[in-house]
Design a protein around this motif. Structure first.
Motif, PDB file in Angstrom:
ATOM      1  N   SER A 259       0.857  -1.189   0.000  1.00  0.00           N
ATOM      2  CA  SER A 259       0.000   0.000   0.000  1.00  0.00           C
ATOM      3  C   SER A 259       0.887   1.230   0.000  1.00  0.00           C
ATOM      4  CB  SER A 259      -0.910   0.015   1.228  1.00  0.00           C
ATOM      5  OG  SER A 259      -0.170   0.311   2.397  1.00  0.00           O
ATOM      6  N   VAL A 260       0.290   2.380  -0.283  1.00  0.00           N
ATOM      7  CA  VAL A 260       1.060   3.625  -0.297  1.00  0.00           C
ATOM      8  C   VAL A 260       1.632   3.897   1.093  1.00  0.00           C
ATOM      9  CG1 VAL A 260       0.928   6.111  -0.674  1.00  0.00           C
ATOM     10  CG2 VAL A 260      -0.311   4.550  -2.195  1.00  0.00           C
ATOM     11  N   THR A 261       0.773   3.709   2.067  1.00  0.00           N
ATOM     12  CA  THR A 261       1.207   3.953   3.442  1.00  0.00           C
ATOM     13  C   THR A 261       2.370   3.054   3.828  1.00  0.00           C
ATOM     14  OG1 THR A 261      -1.029   4.622   4.044  1.00  0.00           O
ATOM     15  CG2 THR A 261       0.442   3.983   5.842  1.00  0.00           C
ATOM     16  N   ARG A 264       5.650   4.329   2.503  1.00  0.00           N
ATOM     17  CA  ARG A 264       6.248   5.366   3.349  1.00  0.00           C
ATOM     18  C   ARG A 264       7.014   4.728   4.502  1.00  0.00           C
ATOM     19  NH1 ARG A 264       2.260   9.499   5.817  1.00  0.00           N
ATOM     20  NH2 ARG A 264       4.216  10.055   6.849  1.00  0.00           N
ATOM     21  N   LEU A 289       4.963   5.552  -4.751  1.00  0.00           N
ATOM     22  CA  LEU A 289       4.235   6.767  -4.392  1.00  0.00           C
ATOM     23  C   LEU A 289       4.417   7.068  -2.912  1.00  0.00           C
ATOM     24  CD1 LEU A 289       2.403   8.921  -5.603  1.00  0.00           C
ATOM     25  CD2 LEU A 289       0.431   7.534  -4.933  1.00  0.00           C
ATOM     26  N   LEU A 292       7.727   8.604  -2.461  1.00  0.00           N
ATOM     27  CA  LEU A 292       7.714   9.999  -2.902  1.00  0.00           C
ATOM     28  C   LEU A 292       7.103  10.900  -1.822  1.00  0.00           C
ATOM     29  CD1 LEU A 292       8.124  12.152  -5.106  1.00  0.00           C
ATOM     30  CD2 LEU A 292       5.811  11.635  -5.903  1.00  0.00           C
ATOM     31  N   PHE A 293       5.986  10.488  -1.292  1.00  0.00           N
ATOM     32  CA  PHE A 293       5.308  11.295  -0.268  1.00  0.00           C
ATOM     33  C   PHE A 293       6.201  11.461   0.962  1.00  0.00           C
ATOM     34  CE2 PHE A 293       0.951  10.091  -2.113  1.00  0.00           C
ATOM     35  CZ  PHE A 293       0.845  11.303  -2.763  1.00  0.00           C
ATOM     36  N   HIS A 296       8.763  14.046   0.267  1.00  0.00           N
ATOM     37  CA  HIS A 296       8.181  15.378   0.427  1.00  0.00           C
ATOM     38  C   HIS A 296       8.140  15.762   1.896  1.00  0.00           C
ATOM     39  CE1 HIS A 296       5.812  15.337  -3.623  1.00  0.00           C
ATOM     40  NE2 HIS A 296       7.073  15.672  -3.775  1.00  0.00           N
ATOM     41  N   ARG A 297       7.616  14.850   2.679  1.00  0.00           N
ATOM     42  CA  ARG A 297       7.391  15.144   4.088  1.00  0.00           C
ATOM     43  C   ARG A 297       8.717  15.405   4.813  1.00  0.00           C
ATOM     44  NH1 ARG A 297       2.734  14.773   6.971  1.00  0.00           N
ATOM     45  NH2 ARG A 297       1.661  13.985   5.139  1.00  0.00           N
TER      46      ARG A 297
END
Lengths: 370, 370
Positions: A259-261, A264, A289, A292-293, A296-297
């Motif tokens: 998953s995206v989460t 991360r 993704l 990537l997030f 950013h964070r």
DNA sequence: CACTGCCATGGTAGCGCTACCATCTGTCGT
DNA sequence: ACGACAGATGGTAGCGCTACCATGGCAGTG
């Protein structure tokens, strides 16, 4: 919640519905015909109306060329007038062959398989074939169980994801008595036919690209780690080893569903483990993704400080900021092709190419542009 | 491409496959039994082996309580030994009722419906029921066609997405002779049963939230614009009108299927049309993500300059940077609940609540935190 | 103790369709 | 002119299972 509970006409606790007409005291005024079958027209009704034998109606519908122009028209008229639709169950029973494609995928929500399934459905929607979809949940045992269930249905063809069936499942496929297409991968020993691409080569190409543009501490981040992910990892490893850049500490994986989460989180882990990381090849686009997030964070510059490559090239990869390099795969086409091959085999024209490699394409984007 | 083309043992242009055993010159040494049916054990074989009548085997499998402990054990042993699996086609033909759930959804790849379908599959995998999935491609006509095809199969239940069936489709549902569950929405006139939530209220709640935190020029961006999207738009409109903030130029829609990339494009359009825009309520999360990416690219501050709200609350919403406010919906649960209701109805225990509203929840996040 | 009612089990007759074979027609070759 | 033959059509017999009804045994009733 429920609005106007009995606006549908039910009276209180009466548990009988509109569709339960049952034999509520039918006094057998009629002869004992049609005990079952709620009055739908049968082939016999059509035959009577058209003034022909039932078998001729059957032929006119299944193999029109074997019936004269005249009768064909007459029968068609009777069919239209009565609104006759053949009963697939009776058909399957009598012919020992159901017009059903059995399809086994490990997940229904994973976009990758959803695309394959969509390709299959779209290719089959014109013809008489139905689809019987099974969700194996990435479990070999569940796959065996589903094959066991499909068997007695005598499907016209089977399409299954992957090449890593258990020995039992493989035996079931071999003795299924119908064409079998394995999809999503390539491999040397198909049960029957095979459409896919090389995950190993995809992983290798992605990694080589990162090396080529100058990344040196390239990590691998993978979730679920099904056999296909394992092969991508192997491709990654081949590329990094060839360049003398492999280090086991660069690899971060988990059996947890992707998953995206999760992307991360895994990236955070990877970075903690290996702060000098300067790039990641991700198992799939969701993970990418997430990476990537997280960049950013954490205000990590992409592609400058970290390069990112995904896998599958979902639509969002091109729109992300920065856009994300990914390995494009042809899932929908795999679905279509698998059906085409199965249909050919059913028609007796087996394709001479039993193994079709649809390849992949590395799409270079901003996330590795340095 | 294809590797080792004939390692499977095919000799050149021989088009016959391993599974085509046909009657290659069977000299009728045996009696004319078993012309068809490739030798799978039948109920008669089990009956013979267990020393009982066929009908008793049937009962033992379908309704074990009506058979004595003794025979039940004996029959089970015979079943296991022979590896007997009942033929669902024969069963359906004889009982005029197939153990099949017909399911109609407008899309197989849209994550929203994929989740519903997953819920349905998961709820049904234990029991004897199969799933017959149909993809309507958001077309009423296609829906009618698929219902026509499902009819003769005599499904045990039908689950269909939405409440906006064509009159013909509605008639087909009403005369299907089985429980029908409409899903994904609420509404006043279900064909039979209904599980979903109010898209209107969801749209309204999302918009009211944006108004509440101070956004004033709130746009609506929507793709596909199926009936559910229309209702979300209606909710948006109700909220903005109530606050005196509605302006038709704030609404940007297209019938084109939704995607992240499309979200970016529509947002650019919206901004060009209405430069004072300070927030957008998006039709769904893909669009919202596209808006976010476009904001990044154009260096528009979120949530300061632009607030963003999505719909459905996919996993990535919580991980996006900034995280995106969204209306959480319970798709998987809708699938499960619809099956539970249908099963209850099949068992004769119709739930007294024919309309179930599973609601939604607005998840407030950074994208509207100002 | 005959009678009723109930339970467990079995026999028979299909469900709607198609495989197989028989029949019928008309055309052709000799 | 007659048999051979191909093509069109129909009859019959199931495919594997279950609905319906019949049967036989056994307990309960007056």
């Amino acid at each position: 919640m429920a609005r106007k509970p009995d606006e549908h006409g039910d009276k209180g606790d009466d548990a009988t519905a509109h569709w339960q007409k049952r034999s509520a005291g039918n006094k057998a005024l009629t002869k004992p015909r049609s005990r079952r079958g709620g009055g739908r027209p049968t082939i016999a009704d059509v035959a009577r109306k058209a003034g022909v034998g039932a078998i001729t109606v059957s032929r006119a519908l299944r193999d029109p060329e074997r019936v004269s122009e005249d009768l064909r028209r007459q029968i068609q008229a009777a069919v239209d007038e009565l609104g006759y639709v053949p009963d697939p169950n009776a058909r399957a029973l009598a012919s020992a062959r159901a017009e059903v494609f059995g399809v086994l995928v490990p997940s229904l929500t994973n976009n990758v398989f959803a695309e394959v399934v969509r390709g299959i459905y779209d290719s089959l929607s014109d013809g008489p074939f139905r689809v019987q979809l099974g969700n194996t949940h990435y479990s070999g045992l569940e796959e065996e169980r589903l094959l066991q269930v499909f068997g007695p249905q005598r499907p016209a063809a089977l399409i299954v994801a992957g090449v890593d069936q258990t020995p039992t499942a493989r035996k079931l496929l071999e003795s299924a008595g119908c064409p079998v297409v394995q999809v999503m991968e390539t491999g040397p020993n198909p049960v029957d036919m095979l459409v896919g691409f090389s995950h190993f080569e995809g992983g290798r190409a992605a990694t080589e690209h990162m090396i080529e543009v100058g990344y040196r501490r390239i990590g691998f981040i993978g979730a679920r780690m099904d056999p296909r992910s394992q092969r991508r990892l192997a491709g990654y490893r081949a590329a990094t080893e060839a360049a003398g850049l492999f280090d086991p500490r660069l690899v971060t994986t988990t059996p947890v569903p992707s998953s995206v989460t999760l992307g991360r989180e895994l990236f955070r882990d990877a970075l903690a483990k290996m702060p000098t990381l300067d790039g990641v090849f991700c198992n799939n686009d969701d993970i990418a993704l997430g990476v990537l997030f997280e960049c950013h964070r954490a205000a990590i510059a992409v592609p400058k400080s970290i390069g990112i490559v995904g896998f599958n090239d979902l639509d969002m990869m091109q729109s992300a900021f920065p856009s994300i390099t990914s390995v494009r795969t042809y899932r929908y086409e795999i679905g279509r092709r698998s059906v085409a091959m199965a249909l050919a085999a059913i028609a007796g024209k087996r394709p001479e190419q039993r193994v079709v490699d649809l390849g992949f394409e590395l799409i270079r984007r901003e996330s590795t542009a340095r």
